[in-house]
Design a protein around this motif. Structure first.
Motif, PDB file in Angstrom:
ATOM      1  N   PHE A 239     -12.662  21.581  -8.966  1.00  0.00           N
ATOM      2  CA  PHE A 239     -11.786  21.109  -7.899  1.00  0.00           C
ATOM      3  C   PHE A 239     -11.848  22.004  -6.672  1.00  0.00           C
ATOM      4  O   PHE A 239     -11.637  21.532  -5.552  1.00  0.00           O
ATOM      5  CB  PHE A 239     -10.360  20.906  -8.424  1.00  0.00           C
ATOM      6  N   ARG A 243     -12.667  20.429  -3.149  1.00  0.00           N
ATOM      7  CA  ARG A 243     -11.850  20.706  -1.964  1.00  0.00           C
ATOM      8  C   ARG A 243     -12.732  21.148  -0.796  1.00  0.00           C
ATOM      9  O   ARG A 243     -12.544  20.724   0.335  1.00  0.00           O
ATOM     10  CB  ARG A 243     -10.801  21.782  -2.276  1.00  0.00           C
ATOM     11  N   TRP A 248     -11.117  17.161  -0.894  1.00  0.00           N
ATOM     12  CA  TRP A 248     -10.342  16.696  -2.052  1.00  0.00           C
ATOM     13  C   TRP A 248      -8.868  17.115  -1.962  1.00  0.00           C
ATOM     14  O   TRP A 248      -8.571  18.286  -1.753  1.00  0.00           O
ATOM     15  CB  TRP A 248     -10.950  17.268  -3.334  1.00  0.00           C
ATOM     16  N   GLY A 249      -7.990  16.151  -2.116  1.00  0.00           N
ATOM     17  CA  GLY A 249      -6.559  16.436  -2.204  1.00  0.00           C
ATOM     18  C   GLY A 249      -5.903  16.792  -0.886  1.00  0.00           C
ATOM     19  O   GLY A 249      -4.696  17.042  -0.848  1.00  0.00           O
ATOM     20  N   SER A 250      -6.666  16.774   0.212  1.00  0.00           N
ATOM     21  CA  SER A 250      -6.032  17.169   1.476  1.00  0.00           C
ATOM     22  C   SER A 250      -5.477  15.959   2.205  1.00  0.00           C
ATOM     23  O   SER A 250      -5.954  14.844   2.059  1.00  0.00           O
ATOM     24  CB  SER A 250      -7.032  17.913   2.357  1.00  0.00           C
ATOM     25  N   ARG A 251      -4.450  16.218   2.997  1.00  0.00           N
ATOM     26  CA  ARG A 251      -3.792  15.155   3.782  1.00  0.00           C
ATOM     27  C   ARG A 251      -4.190  15.240   5.229  1.00  0.00           C
ATOM     28  O   ARG A 251      -4.895  16.166   5.630  1.00  0.00           O
ATOM     29  CB  ARG A 251      -2.274  15.302   3.649  1.00  0.00           C
TER      30      ARG A 251
ATOM     31  N   LEU C 153      -1.901   1.535   2.619  1.00  0.00           N
ATOM     32  CA  LEU C 153      -3.039   2.433   2.417  1.00  0.00           C
ATOM     33  C   LEU C 153      -3.106   2.926   0.976  1.00  0.00           C
ATOM     34  O   LEU C 153      -4.189   2.999   0.382  1.00  0.00           O
ATOM     35  CB  LEU C 153      -2.905   3.620   3.366  1.00  0.00           C
ATOM     36  N   GLY C 154      -1.969   3.283   0.411  1.00  0.00           N
ATOM     37  CA  GLY C 154      -1.934   3.771  -0.964  1.00  0.00           C
ATOM     38  C   GLY C 154      -2.310   2.698  -1.976  1.00  0.00           C
ATOM     39  O   GLY C 154      -2.808   2.994  -3.062  1.00  0.00           O
ATOM     40  N   LYS C 245      -3.554  13.351  10.121  1.00  0.00           N
ATOM     41  CA  LYS C 245      -2.604  13.108   9.024  1.00  0.00           C
ATOM     42  C   LYS C 245      -3.277  12.886   7.671  1.00  0.00           C
ATOM     43  O   LYS C 245      -2.672  13.099   6.623  1.00  0.00           O
ATOM     44  CB  LYS C 245      -1.759  11.858   9.332  1.00  0.00           C
ATOM     45  N   LEU C 246      -4.499  12.350   7.675  1.00  0.00           N
ATOM     46  CA  LEU C 246      -5.111  11.949   6.403  1.00  0.00           C
ATOM     47  C   LEU C 246      -6.535  12.475   6.230  1.00  0.00           C
ATOM     48  O   LEU C 246      -7.287  11.962   5.409  1.00  0.00           O
ATOM     49  CB  LEU C 246      -5.125  10.415   6.286  1.00  0.00           C
TER      50      LEU C 246
ATOM     51  N   GLU D 122       6.678  13.776  -5.069  1.00  0.00           N
ATOM     52  CA  GLU D 122       5.576  14.711  -4.876  1.00  0.00           C
ATOM     53  C   GLU D 122       5.207  15.323  -6.214  1.00  0.00           C
ATOM     54  O   GLU D 122       6.096  15.779  -6.968  1.00  0.00           O
ATOM     55  CB  GLU D 122       5.942  15.808  -3.858  1.00  0.00           C
ATOM     56  N   ALA D 133      -4.711  18.877  -7.743  1.00  0.00           N
ATOM     57  CA  ALA D 133      -4.267  18.486  -6.411  1.00  0.00           C
ATOM     58  C   ALA D 133      -2.748  18.321  -6.420  1.00  0.00           C
ATOM     59  O   ALA D 133      -2.137  18.110  -7.468  1.00  0.00           O
ATOM     60  CB  ALA D 133      -4.917  17.182  -5.963  1.00  0.00           C
ATOM     61  N   GLY D 134      -2.163  18.439  -5.239  1.00  0.00           N
ATOM     62  CA  GLY D 134      -0.749  18.122  -5.048  1.00  0.00           C
ATOM     63  C   GLY D 134      -0.661  17.024  -4.011  1.00  0.00           C
ATOM     64  O   GLY D 134      -1.359  17.084  -3.005  1.00  0.00           O
ATOM     65  N   PHE D 135       0.156  16.017  -4.260  1.00  0.00           N
ATOM     66  CA  PHE D 135       0.184  14.886  -3.328  1.00  0.00           C
ATOM     67  C   PHE D 135       1.467  14.067  -3.493  1.00  0.00           C
ATOM     68  O   PHE D 135       2.177  14.186  -4.487  1.00  0.00           O
ATOM     69  CB  PHE D 135      -1.036  13.987  -3.529  1.00  0.00           C
ATOM     70  N   PRO D 174      -1.147   6.586  -4.008  1.00  0.00           N
ATOM     71  CA  PRO D 174      -1.023   7.900  -3.378  1.00  0.00           C
ATOM     72  C   PRO D 174      -1.146   7.751  -1.862  1.00  0.00           C
ATOM     73  O   PRO D 174      -1.913   6.911  -1.392  1.00  0.00           O
ATOM     74  CB  PRO D 174      -2.234   8.661  -3.926  1.00  0.00           C
ATOM     75  N   LEU D 176      -2.698   9.424   0.312  1.00  0.00           N
ATOM     76  CA  LEU D 176      -3.806  10.228   0.838  1.00  0.00           C
ATOM     77  C   LEU D 176      -5.094   9.541   0.437  1.00  0.00           C
ATOM     78  O   LEU D 176      -5.109   8.685  -0.443  1.00  0.00           O
ATOM     79  CB  LEU D 176      -3.744  11.670   0.334  1.00  0.00           C
TER      80      LEU D 176
END
Lengths: 251, 251, 251, 251
Positions: A239, A243, A248-251, C153-154, C245-246, D122, D133-135, D174, D176
């Protein structure tokens, strides 16, 4: 092109990649990107020689060792404290006219795909002899867990942890709604039969070796007897690489 | 190949497709499948001639008239009671070396895609001059609403109702997670610039006309001035066709 | 909760949100995040009052004006040089027992969804009276172009450019393979009929107003007569916001 | 509700489901649908008792035995010729305030999801202690291979063959772009930590047992020590069931 080649210290001649294993090195150092390592991995697939995947540019999925950690990694290997990350290979057998034609070991994936201006092909997929589905598509990918972050990802496949004993089958641009990526046990046999073969349909191994397919060809994918041993200073963190390489996993 | 050709009644010679509009027919009857109709539609794009899409085999997305309804449809047309289903065309302009090279009208889609054994290409997408994204992928599809049930569907695109004044841009196997199909207004201009062009990258129009792309080529997609008039006995029901062709909504 | 409220300068009392338009302000300043702006937008939907969406925290999809640009934006507005970004609203009508029950204007979306521990609901979707599909799912989202970057989107929906005159329908966790997001013209009417209503199924407007649904309820979504005028210093750049944002388009 | 209960032949009283295993039956016959079987499977999870899943309605993913094959199946079992299809269970442990709170065995899945009118939660996901990941999302599904054709399918997950020793983690809606379903080895430990818990967030096991979650709760999913033995007349064919239930592979 992305050749992992050595120089014969006596003759100072570059060595053909297929001859590399004959020199029985204790360690292979791949300098380049993932492509270079894929090439080296297949060359040494039938040996137990560990490979250090050094990335000369940016971090790769397979080449996680930055060049400034190379000597530290080799020292750790000599002291027995380096990490061996063993990755399973997949064996693809092409059967033509009902007979064995050739086999390849793949670290990432085996792709069956049509050319840019061809119509869609038609494929029949079987799993351990049972019909999975028949459909029209641009192609089909059979991938190892290692390859799930490569081409399969673009075709909408899931991420498989490298240690999983499995293969994943994903269709490329199928013209139907009723298919999904399928994850099968490592001891299963996936057969992709080419029912309608458009102009310029190819079987590609790790994106590097290719053979044109003919009508009636069938490709059998199974777990290979061989594996690749990637040498690292520290344990792998998939992971972290995701990333870094794919946000990966980013907003 | 899937030629919609007529016979000149005086010379009894088949007529070249590009010459067809010169005969100024009142009605075009396309006998075949969707491919035949796509070909006829582009040939007559710059006329107001309605087209009857007769399917000789199974129901098509565009060829909804079964052969046994052909005469009834023609009679309805003569009596003015037939339905004209007007479909907007998209105009694709290829700009090479900074200059206009060629334009095409497309009923379904414009596809920019690499060959089977090539590495991924790199594309930069702009919308009305603003950067959308740059990424590596097998290719890019710009589709009309009519084409949303064709190739775009396999690449994961949404269904657009035919009457919608819009285009949809979808990446083919992109090697990134951060992209989605984008639906833009019909009066927008989508530009696909080819930044890295692998061996054998082609621009394909409606899956039928193709031209090899070169480094630096840019393809501009806009609403065409022209449209296609599909003649039917009854109003069109997209979801009926989707149910028949793609098991839409079935469990 | 995310109340956009003013203080009556004579009584120094906070004003109830539904009473806000009675004060006929020339300009509304929304201080907060997207939630605050959604709330203000619905409150002033039936007026022509422009709204400045100031984000107090991070950039929002709707609240693009940073607090330090507030006065500059107001000055630009007074000088007539500010940009008015008009966003269409969607009108959702709940029909219960065959009769009009209530309507709402939505800037983002209308969501029909089951509770956390309920079984799936069953929904029938019609478009201008024609059957789209009937299926079991957690719910259904009908979204404006503005809302395509929000909840839709989700659920796997496409991105719609804000200027597009359209709505998009997306199923939430449908238990079938044969459905896709559907983009329909702005003048179409989408009807979502609730055939089987599990415990605690709600209609939610912009994620803020909710009403529990009963068996046999039907929700009709159409273009609203009203729109929202977002005031900005500069023209909007959707993809800049998406990048911020994404991680849109990033590797 | 979908109770699999027996009648005590001496007292003619229905038996509480949790007491069923005390009667030590040689064979359990589940009459109903997949819900009934899921309930029976969890009740007998800690025994070796085989279960015959008889479907009273349509074919189920788990209840493949039609009622008219029941006696034949029992005879085959008595003669030792029936097929035992062993399915692995997943064990979910809820840790609250840092302490063990409760465990469940799941045959299909463990779902962490918010209520219909709540904002998104979250979540932080870890795999063997490493950050995945955190989301923000509506929820998270951890599924067995058996459960990959259930709720996970609606959330966009892949199909896992039942024999695969693995779990699959899929996010529900999700917000993201940078996440994908993840398939992990059966001996891995997935931890889902609830960082922000909206109103009415629930942990649900096989869609049947539920507990409300609190801020700071963490759910650990691991391979269970137990398994379920489904008894059939013939070997299982997952794709036959998929074709029948989900139009798998059909055009």
């Amino acid at each position: 092109e992305s050749a992992a080649y050595l120089v014969d210290m006596e003759t100072i001649e570059p060595i053909d990649r297929t001859d590399l294993p004959k020199y029985e090195p204790d360690l292979v150092i791949s300098l380049g990107g993932d492509g270079t390592l894929l090439s080296a991995a297949r060359a040494f697939a039938q040996t137990n020689t560990p490979i250090v995947g050094v990335n000369l540019g940016s971090l790769g999925f397979l080449t996680e060792v930055p060049v400034n950690e190379l000597y530290e990694t080799i020292e750790a290997w000599m002291q027995g404290s380096a990490v061996l990350d063993e990755r399973s290979l997949m064996c693809a057998e092409l059967v033509r006219d009902g007979r064995h034609f050739r086999t390849w070991d793949a670290l990432n994936d085996v792709v069956i795909a049509k050319g840019a201006i061809a119509r869609m092909g038609e494929f029949t997929i079987k799993l351990d002899g049972q019909l999975v589905a028949g459909f029209r598509a641009d192609g089909v990918i059979v991938s190892t867990p290692t390859g799930s972050t490569a081409y399969t990802l673009g075709a909408g496949g899931p991420i498989l942890m490298p240690q999983l004993d499995a293969m994943v089958l994903t269709a490329i641009c199928p013209h139907l709604l009723t298919i999904r990526p399928i994850v099968v046990p490592g001891d299963a046999e996936i057969c992709v039969a080419v029912d309608v073969v458009p102009h310029e349909t190819y079987l590609t191994v790790d994106g590097q070796e290719a053979v044109e397919l003919l009508l009636g060809d069938a490709i059998y994918c199974r777990r290979s007897k061989h594996s690749v041993k990637l040498l690292r200073l520290r344990p792998n963190g998939l992971f972290n690489v995701l990333r870094s390489k794919l946000s990966w996993g980013s907003r």
